[in-house]
Design an enzyme around this catalytic site. Structure first.
Site, short mmCIF file in Angstrom:
data_model
loop_
_atom_site.label_atom_id
_atom_site.label_comp_id
_atom_site.label_asym_id
_atom_site.label_seq_id
_atom_site.Cartn_x
_atom_site.Cartn_y
_atom_site.Cartn_z
N HIS A 48 0.82 -1.20 0.00
CA HIS A 48 0.00 0.00 0.00
C HIS A 48 0.86 1.26 0.00
O HIS A 48 0.95 1.98 0.98
CB HIS A 48 -0.95 -0.01 1.20
CG HIS A 48 -2.22 -0.73 0.92
ND1 HIS A 48 -3.02 -1.27 1.90
CD2 HIS A 48 -2.85 -1.01 -0.26
CE1 HIS A 48 -4.08 -1.84 1.34
NE2 HIS A 48 -3.98 -1.71 0.05
N HIS A 83 -0.28 -8.77 1.39
CA HIS A 83 -1.46 -8.80 2.27
C HIS A 83 -2.12 -10.17 2.33
O HIS A 83 -2.95 -10.43 3.21
CB HIS A 83 -2.50 -7.79 1.78
CG HIS A 83 -1.99 -6.40 1.70
ND1 HIS A 83 -1.61 -5.81 0.52
CD2 HIS A 83 -1.79 -5.46 2.66
CE1 HIS A 83 -1.19 -4.57 0.75
NE2 HIS A 83 -1.29 -4.34 2.03
N GLU A 135 -6.03 -7.47 3.42
CA GLU A 135 -5.54 -8.51 4.32
C GLU A 135 -6.70 -9.23 4.99
O GLU A 135 -6.73 -10.47 5.06
CB GLU A 135 -4.62 -7.91 5.40
CG GLU A 135 -4.09 -8.96 6.36
CD GLU A 135 -3.40 -8.38 7.58
OE1 GLU A 135 -3.68 -8.86 8.70
OE2 GLU A 135 -2.58 -7.45 7.42
N CYS A 205 1.16 -7.92 14.37
CA CYS A 205 2.59 -8.07 14.14
C CYS A 205 3.37 -7.31 15.21
O CYS A 205 3.02 -6.18 15.58
CB CYS A 205 2.92 -7.54 12.75
SG CYS A 205 4.67 -7.52 12.36
N SER A 277 4.99 0.46 4.61
CA SER A 277 5.20 0.39 3.16
C SER A 277 5.90 1.64 2.61
O SER A 277 5.85 1.90 1.41
CB SER A 277 3.86 0.21 2.44
OG SER A 277 3.27 -1.02 2.82
#
Length: 298
Positions: A48, A83, A135, A205, A277
């Site tokens: 993204h 994703h 995602e 994450c 990103s």
């Protein structure tokens, strides 16, 4: 990393920029380009970040936006984005004999496996995240017809009110990897006190949590905060939300040209962070030129 030269103090987050999954995806794409085996496609934007995607397109990487376009592929290689994608996309590619390279983030793949196992165990899967995010759409595609997505407690209570959820039902809760960590913990704590058999797997994450924590800490101690990232980046938008809760003068930009500080505020310190990103060169360009951008407010 802190730079105190000149009048304005600039603090750049150590966690800013490409995360492990994005760097891995980009390295694999670069490897495919180096082979020169055209054509190369990506199923949706590889990451993204509009600047990165546009650069890849100029180099011959075409973005496929629909299953109809995917079915039209006759040669070359399809790269499955970081994703992740629903299981049916793998099935479609295999059935058609289309060559593909999977760059799904390993942390996202782990969620797919958790969802599959929960289904096999007869448990209802609840995904905490944004239903419109690729995602999350990919994760849903590894569940069954009972899989649901919620973004807050109100969404969960709405499932109860509609009769979709049954008291005492076995539920496995997972999260979009970039969801706000504190909000996830608060939500799970409330659901855990209700009449359900709940298993919660925190699939946020670690890099996301570290990035959010550092952004909050920096934003709490500066006059202005800059968050760099794509407008469609979920993790970047969450960084903006966190920073604005601590620093009123928070700027959400994609590149240096988007930074247009207000001239009415006094700025002696500026913090900088970036989404997962965002390439390093964009972060470096902003940090190098940030004083010039704010000099009118000193």
């Amino acid at each position: 990393m802190e730079d105190k030269k000149e009048d304005i103090r600039v603090v750049v987050a150590k966690s800013a920029g490409f995360c492990f999954g994005v760097k891995r995806a980009m390295d694999i794409v670069e490897g495919q380009l180096a082979k020169g085996e055209a054509p190369i496609y990506t199923w949706g934007p590889i990451i993204h970040n509009e600047e990165v995607v546009a650069n890849l397109e100029r180099r011959g990487v075409k973005v496929l936006e629909s299953e109809e376009e995917l079915l039209g592929v006759r040669s070359g290689t399809v790269i499955l984005r970081s994703h992740g994608v629903p299981k049916r996309i793998y099935d479609l590619l295999d059935a058609r004999g289309i060559r593909y390279v999977d760059v799904t983030c390993p942390f996202v793949k782990k969620i797919h496996q958790i969802v599959q196992q929960a289904d096999a165990d007869g448990r209802r899967v609840i995904i905490v995240g944004s239903p419109d995010h690729p995602e999350v759409q990919g994760i849903v595609g590894w569940g069954d017809e009972r899989t649901r997505v919620i973004g807050n407690l109100g969404d969960f209570l709405a499932l109860e009110a509609s009769g979709d959820l049954i008291p005492g039902e076995k539920i496995t809760i997972v999260s979009q990897t970039t969801f706000n960590h504190k909000k996830f913990e608060e939500l799970v704590e409330k659901i855990g006190k209700m009449n359900y058999s709940v298993i919660c797997v925190n699939t946020i994450c670690n890099a996301t949590q570290e990035r959010q924590d550092e952004a909050e800490q920096i934003a709490s101690g500066v006059d202005a905060m800059i968050v760099i990232g794509g407008k469609n980046s979920s993790n970047t938008r969450k960084l903006v939300e966190i920073c604005r809760s601590k620093c009123k003068s928070t700027y959400y930009i994609q590149t240096l040209k988007d930074l247009k500080p207000e001239k009415t505020i006094t700025v002696r310190s500026v913090g900088i962070t970036a989404g997962a990103s965002t390439p390093n060169q964009i972060i470096e360009e902003v940090s190098f030129n940030v004083r010039r951008k704010f000099q009118g407010s000193v």
